[in-house]
Design a protein around this motif. Sequence first.
Motif, mmCIF file in Angstrom:
data_model
loop_
_atom_site.group_PDB
_atom_site.id
_atom_site.type_symbol
_atom_site.label_atom_id
_atom_site.label_comp_id
_atom_site.label_asym_id
_atom_site.label_seq_id
_atom_site.Cartn_x
_atom_site.Cartn_y
_atom_site.Cartn_z
ATOM 1 N N GLY A 144 0.836 -1.210 0.000
ATOM 2 C CA GLY A 144 0.000 0.000 0.000
ATOM 3 C C GLY A 144 0.866 1.252 0.000
ATOM 4 N N GLY A 145 0.444 2.274 -0.731
ATOM 5 C CA GLY A 145 1.221 3.513 -0.792
ATOM 6 C C GLY A 145 2.517 3.327 -1.552
ATOM 7 N N THR A 146 3.520 4.126 -1.175
ATOM 8 C CA THR A 146 4.820 4.049 -1.844
ATOM 9 C C THR A 146 5.937 4.098 -0.816
ATOM 10 O OG1 THR A 146 5.114 6.453 -2.080
ATOM 11 C CG2 THR A 146 3.907 5.305 -3.847
ATOM 12 N N LEU A 147 7.101 3.636 -1.242
ATOM 13 C CA LEU A 147 8.301 3.841 -0.437
ATOM 14 C C LEU A 147 8.725 5.301 -0.585
ATOM 15 C CD1 LEU A 147 10.456 0.657 -1.221
ATOM 16 C CD2 LEU A 147 8.688 0.970 0.521
ATOM 17 N N ASN A 148 9.766 5.673 0.120
ATOM 18 C CA ASN A 148 10.332 7.018 0.031
ATOM 19 C C ASN A 148 10.603 7.365 -1.435
ATOM 20 O OD1 ASN A 148 12.169 9.241 0.081
ATOM 21 N ND2 ASN A 148 12.679 8.749 2.190
ATOM 22 N N THR A 149 10.045 8.489 -1.886
ATOM 23 C CA THR A 149 10.201 8.861 -3.298
ATOM 24 C C THR A 149 11.642 9.240 -3.647
ATOM 25 O OG1 THR A 149 9.476 11.114 -2.760
ATOM 26 C CG2 THR A 149 7.810 9.572 -3.604
ATOM 27 N N GLY A 150 12.492 9.331 -2.630
ATOM 28 C CA GLY A 150 13.911 9.570 -2.881
ATOM 29 C C GLY A 150 14.648 8.332 -3.348
ATOM 30 N N LEU A 151 13.953 7.197 -3.406
ATOM 31 C CA LEU A 151 14.590 5.945 -3.826
ATOM 32 C C LEU A 151 15.316 6.099 -5.157
ATOM 33 C CD1 LEU A 151 15.124 2.867 -3.831
ATOM 34 C CD2 LEU A 151 12.826 2.568 -4.777
ATOM 35 N N ILE A 152 14.670 6.711 -6.127
ATOM 36 C CA ILE A 152 15.267 6.776 -7.467
ATOM 37 C C ILE A 152 16.580 7.557 -7.458
ATOM 38 C CG2 ILE A 152 13.990 8.848 -8.233
ATOM 39 C CD1 ILE A 152 13.724 7.319 -10.992
ATOM 40 N N ASP A 153 16.671 8.607 -6.630
ATOM 41 C CA ASP A 153 17.919 9.372 -6.556
ATOM 42 C C ASP A 153 19.024 8.557 -5.883
ATOM 43 O OD1 ASP A 153 16.911 11.701 -7.799
ATOM 44 O OD2 ASP A 153 15.921 12.280 -5.924
ATOM 45 N N LYS A 154 18.640 7.727 -4.921
ATOM 46 C CA LYS A 154 19.633 6.890 -4.240
ATOM 47 C C LYS A 154 20.150 5.807 -5.176
ATOM 48 C CE LYS A 154 17.262 8.055 -0.013
ATOM 49 N NZ LYS A 154 16.244 7.683 0.975
ATOM 50 N N VAL A 155 19.292 5.312 -6.059
ATOM 51 C CA VAL A 155 19.732 4.342 -7.059
ATOM 52 C C VAL A 155 20.599 5.043 -8.107
ATOM 53 C CG1 VAL A 155 18.965 2.748 -8.865
ATOM 54 C CG2 VAL A 155 17.750 2.826 -6.682
ATOM 55 N N LYS A 156 20.206 6.257 -8.497
ATOM 56 C CA LYS A 156 21.017 7.015 -9.458
ATOM 57 C C LYS A 156 22.405 7.306 -8.897
ATOM 58 C CE LYS A 156 17.384 9.544 -11.985
ATOM 59 N NZ LYS A 156 16.817 10.889 -12.218
ATOM 60 N N TYR A 157 22.517 7.466 -7.573
ATOM 61 C CA TYR A 157 23.822 7.707 -6.956
ATOM 62 C C TYR A 157 24.795 6.583 -7.302
ATOM 63 C CZ TYR A 157 27.432 8.556 -3.479
ATOM 64 O OH TYR A 157 28.644 8.788 -2.874
ATOM 65 N N ASP A 158 24.248 5.382 -7.509
ATOM 66 C CA ASP A 158 25.077 4.236 -7.867
ATOM 67 C C ASP A 158 25.323 4.158 -9.379
ATOM 68 O OD1 ASP A 158 25.542 3.247 -5.281
ATOM 69 O OD2 ASP A 158 23.589 2.269 -5.241
ATOM 70 N N LYS A 159 25.055 5.274 -10.062
ATOM 71 C CA LYS A 159 25.349 5.401 -11.500
ATOM 72 C C LYS A 159 24.619 4.350 -12.347
ATOM 73 C CE LYS A 159 29.734 7.821 -10.912
ATOM 74 N NZ LYS A 159 29.471 8.163 -9.502
ATOM 75 N N ILE A 160 23.397 4.041 -11.952
ATOM 76 C CA ILE A 160 22.548 3.168 -12.752
ATOM 77 C C ILE A 160 21.749 4.050 -13.715
ATOM 78 C CG2 ILE A 160 20.596 1.555 -12.696
ATOM 79 C CD1 ILE A 160 21.694 0.502 -10.058
ATOM 80 N N ASP A 161 21.775 3.688 -14.976
ATOM 81 C CA ASP A 161 21.210 4.523 -16.030
ATOM 82 C C ASP A 161 19.714 4.793 -15.824
ATOM 83 O OD1 ASP A 161 19.974 4.699 -19.049
ATOM 84 O OD2 ASP A 161 21.981 5.583 -18.906
ATOM 85 N N ASP A 162 19.308 6.026 -16.129
ATOM 86 C CA ASP A 162 17.902 6.424 -15.965
ATOM 87 C C ASP A 162 16.942 5.497 -16.701
ATOM 88 O OD1 ASP A 162 19.011 8.526 -14.641
ATOM 89 O OD2 ASP A 162 18.020 10.107 -15.780
ATOM 90 N N SER A 163 17.360 5.007 -17.866
ATOM 91 C CA SER A 163 16.462 4.174 -18.672
ATOM 92 C C SER A 163 16.149 2.840 -18.002
ATOM 93 C CB SER A 163 17.086 3.905 -20.046
ATOM 94 O OG SER A 163 18.267 3.128 -19.918
ATOM 95 N N LYS A 164 16.934 2.458 -16.992
ATOM 96 C CA LYS A 164 16.745 1.173 -16.311
ATOM 97 C C LYS A 164 15.872 1.299 -15.070
ATOM 98 C CE LYS A 164 19.691 -0.789 -19.137
ATOM 99 N NZ LYS A 164 19.254 -1.774 -20.150
ATOM 100 N N ILE A 165 15.509 2.535 -14.719
ATOM 101 C CA ILE A 165 14.810 2.718 -13.437
ATOM 102 C C ILE A 165 13.579 3.613 -13.559
ATOM 103 C CG2 ILE A 165 16.776 2.247 -11.931
ATOM 104 C CD1 ILE A 165 17.377 5.219 -11.840
ATOM 105 N N GLU A 166 13.021 3.674 -14.755
ATOM 106 C CA GLU A 166 11.859 4.545 -14.946
ATOM 107 C C GLU A 166 10.709 4.182 -14.018
ATOM 108 O OE1 GLU A 166 10.948 4.159 -19.068
ATOM 109 O OE2 GLU A 166 12.682 5.332 -19.744
#
Length: 271
Positions: free
Chosen positions: A181-203
């Motif tokens: 239910g709901g969502t996790l912290n919306t900052g998740l995507i930025d934390k994954v991007k910190y690990d240099k994972i390409d934007d196209s893989k985490i839309e």
Amino acid sequence: MKDKRILYVSSEVVPYLPETEMASTAFNAARKAHSKGVQTRIFMPKFGVINERRHQLHEVIRLSGMNLIINDMDMPLIIKVASIPKERMQVYFIDNDEYFKRKAIFTDEDDKLFEDNDERAIFFAKGVIETVKKLNWAPDIIHIHGWMASLLPLYLREYYKEEALFSQSKIVTSIYNNDFGGTLNTGLIDKVKYDKIDDSKIEELQTPSYINILKNAIANSDALIKGSETISDELTQFIEEKEKPFLDYQTEETLTEAYLDFYANKVLAQQ
């Protein structure tokens, strides 16, 4: 499948946590594969509600001691291990005082998701992979159960894509009907991007709902299993669109042979 290596990674496993469909299925899948001569390892988070004395957990010093970087923070990785009585199977626990010491699993006393569940999921994924690297144990199959484990396919395919130990590993993800239910912290995507994972893989992670996190896991898996008798229509449609090897829901009675046959004839048969 004899002597093949299967790594089971689950958010929940009995007898360490209360019995749920996922906790039982993950345990039974590993136990029954093990009984057929498959080499198995089980990994799960070391939640604070797990009684270390009762289950005889102990820290593995040679595996502990490294720090994992989570969003520019050094987080110590602690590895504990226990043996399941009578089964001669080892269970590895990913631990960190900041993330897992609290006496609750996913939600607080008001039944609200912990604000750092996103970081806990990243830490768990990285912790499993780093520990398997230290063990130098190359799995033929990595079988994922539960949303807290569902970032592992992404990290294995992107962050660790040059890691030779996993070059032949196939990822299987089981899909359950346990939406938080709901969502996790919306900052998740930025934390994954910190690990240099390409934007196209985490839309999908722009809005980190249960559905979207599982969609990302599905996209990065080699094969899929329906872990619950009913799952959401949206996930069902997404699975169909991906056209990956798929095993329908199995009861406890049919699980052993069905899973082993699926591993051997659908998962490992892929080029």
